[in-house]
Design a protein around this motif. Structure first.
Motif, PDB file in Angstrom:
ATOM      1  N   GLU A  47       0.827  -1.205   0.000  1.00  0.00           N
ATOM      2  CA  GLU A  47       0.000   0.000   0.000  1.00  0.00           C
ATOM      3  C   GLU A  47       0.863   1.258   0.000  1.00  0.00           C
ATOM      4  O   GLU A  47       0.579   2.220  -0.713  1.00  0.00           O
ATOM      5  CB  GLU A  47      -0.902   0.041   1.238  1.00  0.00           C
ATOM      6  N   ILE A  48       1.927   1.249   0.805  1.00  0.00           N
ATOM      7  CA  ILE A  48       2.819   2.407   0.883  1.00  0.00           C
ATOM      8  C   ILE A  48       3.485   2.629  -0.473  1.00  0.00           C
ATOM      9  O   ILE A  48       3.574   3.760  -0.956  1.00  0.00           O
ATOM     10  CB  ILE A  48       3.865   2.203   1.999  1.00  0.00           C
ATOM     11  N   LYS A  49       3.921   1.544  -1.113  1.00  0.00           N
ATOM     12  CA  LYS A  49       4.554   1.645  -2.428  1.00  0.00           C
ATOM     13  C   LYS A  49       3.598   2.244  -3.454  1.00  0.00           C
ATOM     14  O   LYS A  49       3.961   3.157  -4.196  1.00  0.00           O
ATOM     15  CB  LYS A  49       5.032   0.259  -2.880  1.00  0.00           C
ATOM     16  N   GLN A  50       2.355   1.761  -3.480  1.00  0.00           N
ATOM     17  CA  GLN A  50       1.364   2.290  -4.418  1.00  0.00           C
ATOM     18  C   GLN A  50       1.072   3.755  -4.152  1.00  0.00           C
ATOM     19  O   GLN A  50       0.925   4.547  -5.083  1.00  0.00           O
ATOM     20  CB  GLN A  50       0.057   1.500  -4.312  1.00  0.00           C
ATOM     21  N   PHE A  56       3.468  10.906  -6.008  1.00  0.00           N
ATOM     22  CA  PHE A  56       4.659  11.626  -6.446  1.00  0.00           C
ATOM     23  C   PHE A  56       5.123  11.269  -7.861  1.00  0.00           C
ATOM     24  O   PHE A  56       6.081  11.853  -8.350  1.00  0.00           O
ATOM     25  CB  PHE A  56       5.814  11.366  -5.467  1.00  0.00           C
ATOM     26  N   ASN A  57       4.479  10.312  -8.536  1.00  0.00           N
ATOM     27  CA  ASN A  57       4.843   9.889  -9.892  1.00  0.00           C
ATOM     28  C   ASN A  57       6.317   9.486  -9.995  1.00  0.00           C
ATOM     29  O   ASN A  57       7.058   9.978 -10.843  1.00  0.00           O
ATOM     30  CB  ASN A  57       4.519  10.976 -10.919  1.00  0.00           C
ATOM     31  N   VAL A  58       6.750   8.603  -9.096  1.00  0.00           N
ATOM     32  CA  VAL A  58       8.111   8.073  -9.098  1.00  0.00           C
ATOM     33  C   VAL A  58       8.043   6.545  -9.039  1.00  0.00           C
ATOM     34  O   VAL A  58       6.999   5.979  -8.738  1.00  0.00           O
ATOM     35  CB  VAL A  58       8.947   8.606  -7.900  1.00  0.00           C
ATOM     36  N   LYS A  59       9.149   5.888  -9.338  1.00  0.00           N
ATOM     37  CA  LYS A  59       9.229   4.428  -9.215  1.00  0.00           C
ATOM     38  C   LYS A  59       9.921   4.088  -7.911  1.00  0.00           C
ATOM     39  O   LYS A  59      10.991   4.611  -7.614  1.00  0.00           O
ATOM     40  CB  LYS A  59      10.023   3.829 -10.379  1.00  0.00           C
ATOM     41  N   VAL A  60       9.311   3.188  -7.126  1.00  0.00           N
ATOM     42  CA  VAL A  60       9.838   2.789  -5.826  1.00  0.00           C
ATOM     43  C   VAL A  60      10.561   1.459  -5.983  1.00  0.00           C
ATOM     44  O   VAL A  60      10.031   0.513  -6.567  1.00  0.00           O
ATOM     45  CB  VAL A  60       8.696   2.665  -4.792  1.00  0.00           C
ATOM     46  N   LYS A  61      11.774   1.401  -5.452  1.00  0.00           N
ATOM     47  CA  LYS A  61      12.571   0.176  -5.507  1.00  0.00           C
ATOM     48  C   LYS A  61      12.252  -0.734  -4.325  1.00  0.00           C
ATOM     49  O   LYS A  61      12.079  -1.932  -4.483  1.00  0.00           O
ATOM     50  CB  LYS A  61      14.054   0.546  -5.501  1.00  0.00           C
ATOM     51  N   ALA A  62      12.170  -0.151  -3.100  1.00  0.00           N
ATOM     52  CA  ALA A  62      11.909  -0.944  -1.895  1.00  0.00           C
ATOM     53  C   ALA A  62      11.266  -0.074  -0.820  1.00  0.00           C
ATOM     54  O   ALA A  62      11.413   1.154  -0.827  1.00  0.00           O
ATOM     55  CB  ALA A  62      13.209  -1.540  -1.363  1.00  0.00           C
ATOM     56  N   VAL A  63      10.565  -0.734   0.100  1.00  0.00           N
ATOM     57  CA  VAL A  63       9.959  -0.055   1.250  1.00  0.00           C
ATOM     58  C   VAL A  63      10.337  -0.824   2.504  1.00  0.00           C
ATOM     59  O   VAL A  63      10.103  -2.029   2.590  1.00  0.00           O
ATOM     60  CB  VAL A  63       8.414   0.005   1.125  1.00  0.00           C
ATOM     61  N   THR A  91      12.968   3.538  -0.672  1.00  0.00           N
ATOM     62  CA  THR A  91      14.123   3.629  -1.559  1.00  0.00           C
ATOM     63  C   THR A  91      13.613   3.784  -2.985  1.00  0.00           C
ATOM     64  O   THR A  91      12.819   2.971  -3.458  1.00  0.00           O
ATOM     65  CB  THR A  91      15.004   2.372  -1.455  1.00  0.00           C
ATOM     66  N   LEU A  92      14.063   4.842  -3.648  1.00  0.00           N
ATOM     67  CA  LEU A  92      13.614   5.135  -5.003  1.00  0.00           C
ATOM     68  C   LEU A  92      14.581   4.549  -6.024  1.00  0.00           C
ATOM     69  O   LEU A  92      15.753   4.320  -5.724  1.00  0.00           O
ATOM     70  CB  LEU A  92      13.524   6.648  -5.203  1.00  0.00           C
ATOM     71  N   VAL A  93      14.070   4.334  -7.231  1.00  0.00           N
ATOM     72  CA  VAL A  93      14.897   3.850  -8.335  1.00  0.00           C
ATOM     73  C   VAL A  93      15.899   4.946  -8.679  1.00  0.00           C
ATOM     74  O   VAL A  93      15.629   6.133  -8.517  1.00  0.00           O
ATOM     75  CB  VAL A  93      14.000   3.505  -9.551  1.00  0.00           C
ATOM     76  N   GLU A  94      17.082   4.551  -9.156  1.00  0.00           N
ATOM     77  CA  GLU A  94      18.149   5.486  -9.525  1.00  0.00           C
ATOM     78  C   GLU A  94      17.617   6.544 -10.480  1.00  0.00           C
ATOM     79  O   GLU A  94      16.949   6.222 -11.455  1.00  0.00           O
ATOM     80  CB  GLU A  94      19.239   4.684 -10.223  1.00  0.00           C
TER      81      GLU A  94
END
Length: 104
Positions: A47-50, A56-63, A91-94
């Motif tokens: 849920e947090i990742k979604q 914020f329109n970003v890609k999440v790598k890990a939570v 953690t966001l994608v590079e």
């Protein structure tokens, strides 16, 4: 095999992301593409990742999450307890960034 996370609505997304955590330790995480948020105790990692990706329109790598238990404090002889707080270290994608200094 994991079951796919169900979609959450826009209102729930804004309920999940309560506030950014602005501390010395949390800002050190920005060197590693990490942002820290306060979230509700019942929020799950998917849920947090979604919510982060949707707002914020970003890609999440890990939570990663942690629950901070509230301290027992004394005020004028009366014992009270601070509320429990859950933090999400995202953690966001590079190449992706979130500016927590500006409002959403």
């Amino acid at each position: 095999m994991r079951k796919p996370a169900s979609k959450i609505d826009q209102e729930r997304m804004y309920d999940i992301i309560r506030a950014p955590v602005i501390t010395e330790k949390a800002t050190m995480g920005s060197e590693h593409n990490q942002v820290t948020f306060k979230v509700p105790l019942d929020a799950s990692k998917p849920e947090i990742k979604q919510a982060i990706e949707g707002v914020f329109n970003v890609k999440v790598k890990a939570v990663n999450t942690s629950i901070l238990k509230g301290k027992v404090k004394r005020f004028r002889g009366t014992i009270g307890k601070r509320v429990d707080v859950k933090k999400a270290i995202v953690t966001l994608v590079e190449g992706e960034t979130i500016d927590v200094g500006t409002g959403v």
